[in-house]
Design a protein around this motif. Structure first.
Motif, short mmCIF file in Angstrom:
data_model
loop_
_atom_site.label_atom_id
_atom_site.label_comp_id
_atom_site.label_asym_id
_atom_site.label_seq_id
_atom_site.Cartn_x
_atom_site.Cartn_y
_atom_site.Cartn_z
N GLY A 1 64.25 5.83 65.30
CA GLY A 1 65.43 6.91 64.98
C GLY A 1 66.62 6.79 63.99
N VAL A 2 67.13 5.92 65.13
CA VAL A 2 68.80 5.63 64.81
C VAL A 2 68.52 5.09 63.10
CG1 VAL A 2 68.95 2.94 64.86
CG2 VAL A 2 70.80 4.12 64.52
N PHE A 3 67.41 4.87 62.41
CA PHE A 3 67.48 4.06 60.99
C PHE A 3 67.04 5.94 60.44
CE2 PHE A 3 65.78 0.76 62.68
CZ PHE A 3 66.57 -0.32 61.95
N SER A 4 67.13 7.39 60.44
CA SER A 4 66.95 8.23 59.94
C SER A 4 68.27 8.65 60.03
CB SER A 4 66.13 8.67 60.43
OG SER A 4 66.05 9.27 61.61
N ARG A 5 69.97 8.22 61.06
CA ARG A 5 70.64 8.96 60.85
C ARG A 5 71.46 8.96 59.01
NH1 ARG A 5 73.55 6.27 65.97
NH2 ARG A 5 72.19 7.80 67.57
N LYS A 6 71.91 9.87 58.89
CA LYS A 6 72.74 9.93 57.89
C LYS A 6 74.34 10.65 57.98
CE LYS A 6 69.22 12.00 54.59
NZ LYS A 6 69.05 13.18 53.07
N ASN A 7 75.30 10.23 57.01
CA ASN A 7 76.77 9.82 57.36
C ASN A 7 76.83 11.77 57.13
OD1 ASN A 7 79.26 10.37 55.93
ND2 ASN A 7 79.44 8.38 56.95
#
Length: 452
Positions: A320-326
């Protein structure tokens, strides 16, 4: 977090062009000419490739209009097929594009090094430094957000188009060679029949199809396009029309300026055109064209691939970390940084990843045919949409059927030309599907027993 709608029709058209026009058009005409043997088949092959690429543009235009989401190239697979297939295809896309970027940046850095560095400093290490520097600069640009990276993309693409048009102008500078009559020969020496011509066209299509690929990835940006249901199809179609026009014109220039027989064995066809226009400075101009083309290819994939990773993370097939946005820039920072790291790592193993690229050619056909076929599923799932507000293909299902059949024909041609490599590619696809099922098995939470 909902994506910001920032991309305009112009932005999208420039993105489509940079997805497709990379190094290929400066190299593949040589192999196409050698395989075609006669100029009539050479031109026919490029025209057929252009027609079917336009059909593909129409298909992805409707897919993008019906399904305008971020990371759509993954989601159309997971929606229409089993998630394992979606996972496998997109993992292969990520790996092969990383390998492609590594390969073309090394080629681009070699051209640039030959122009800007003295002979004693043109070492492999310095070329690697140039390649990594270019990638890191574009990484920094993409960290600033979609608005900045798309504007940079527009500038790079416009320069690239202008330079390709300049090369085409070599036709008007004089010095065209006289054409030598070419003869089509069969391996057996017997007079050619329709099957010989069909097989030859199939072999030519392998390189041509690869030169036209990439535009399907445009749908990854659907969630960030203004009025996507109308803008996305227009951008894909306009971009492809310009690409087809440029490809046909520059191939005509190659034949007229270099000569068809000479084209079959020419080493640096673009530099010949540049030399006709700019004289001794032609190589320097060509080096600029190549490097700008490389930058455009790198940047557009830094825009696209992290969005595929974002979509995969949303559906929990990767962490799920790959779906994080700034929160400020709306950038998928983890996905972007990971993809850049993969590219840089690949630069150190370029020869190994060249082999993976060879295996991926058959997978490109599988991915293209199966992604185009999702239109049949999407039409059923989105039947409630008002067709006045979305783009729909007029000649449905004829155009998708023709396009898919053409792609399968190219795939068969790849298998006939190199069955071992084709089978290896299929095994790689199967291997990623196995990885998907293994990961799902290990990620299953142990069931709790009820204690009564």
């Amino acid at each position: 977090m909902q994506s910001k709608k920032l991309l305009t029709l112009f932005d999208l058209s420039m993105i489509v062009i940079s997805f497709v026009i990379g190094m290929g058009i400066f190299r593949t005409p040589v192999s196409v000419a050698a395989n075609a043997q006669i100029p009539e088949l050479f031109y026919l092959a490029w025209i057929i490739g252009g027609i079917f690429s336009y059909f593909g543009a129409l298909i992805y235009a409707e897919i993008g209009s019906r399904f305008p989401v971020t990371g759509a190239y993954y989601k159309i697979f997971s929606t229409s097929y089993h998630p394992s297939f979606a996972f496998a295809i997109n993992c292969i896309v990520i790996m092969t594009i990383a390998a492609s970027i590594a390969g073309v940046t090394l080629i681009g850095s070699e051209y640039l090094a030959n122009v800007v560095l003295p002979a004693e400093m043109r070492t492999d290490q310095n070329k690697l430094i140039i390649a990594i520097t270019g990638i890191l600069v574009l990484f920094g640009v993409n960290l600033l957000g979609l608005r900045t990276s798309s504007k940079v993309q527009n500038i790079i693409t416009l320069i690239k188009i202008a330079l390709v048009l300049t090369l085409i102008c070599a036709v008007f500078t004089g010095g065209q060679v006289q054409s030598i009559p070419a003869v089509f020969k069969t391996a057996s020496g017997t007079p050619p029949g329709w099957w010989d011509y069909a097989k030859t066209l199939g072999v030519c299509m392998i390189a041509i199809n690869f030169s036209f690929t990439g535009y399907s990835q445009t749908i990854n940006l659907g969630g960030e396009v203004k009025d996507a249901k109308k803008t996305l199809p227009k951008g894909v179609i306009l971009g492809l029309i310009l690409i087809i026009t440029l490809y046909l014109l520059i191939n005509y220039a190659y034949v007229k300026v270099i000569g068809f027989e000479q084209l079959k064995t020419a080493q640096s066809i673009a530099s010949i055109l540049a030399g006709k226009i700019f004289g001794p400075a032609g190589y320097t101009i060509l080096s600029v064209i190549i490097f700008i083309s490389v930058l455009g290819f790198v940047n557009v994939n830094l825009l696209s691939i992290p969005r595929s990773m974002f979509a995969m993370a949303e559906e929990k097939v990767i962490p799920g970390v790959f779906s994080r946005k700034n929160s400020k820039t709306d950038v998928m920072s983890v996905s972007l940084a990971t993809f850049v790291a993969l590219i840089i790592a690949t630069l150190f193993f370029a020869e190994t990843f060249d082999k993976i690229l060879n295996y991926s050619i058959i997978l490109e056909c599988i991915g293209t045919a199966s992604s185009a076929a999702t239109l049949f599923f999407l039409r059923k799932k989105t039947a409630d949409l008002d067709t006045k507000n979305i783009y729909t293909i007029k000649w449905f299902p004829l155009i998708p059927v023709l396009f898919i059949s053409f792609t399968i024909f190219v795939g068969i041609s790849i298998y006939l030309a190199d069955p071992v490599t084709a089978i290896s590619g299929l095994l790689i696809l199967a291997g990623f599907m196995v990885i998907y099922f293994i990961s799902k098995l290990f990620n299953k939470k142990p069931s709790t027993l009820n204690a009564d």
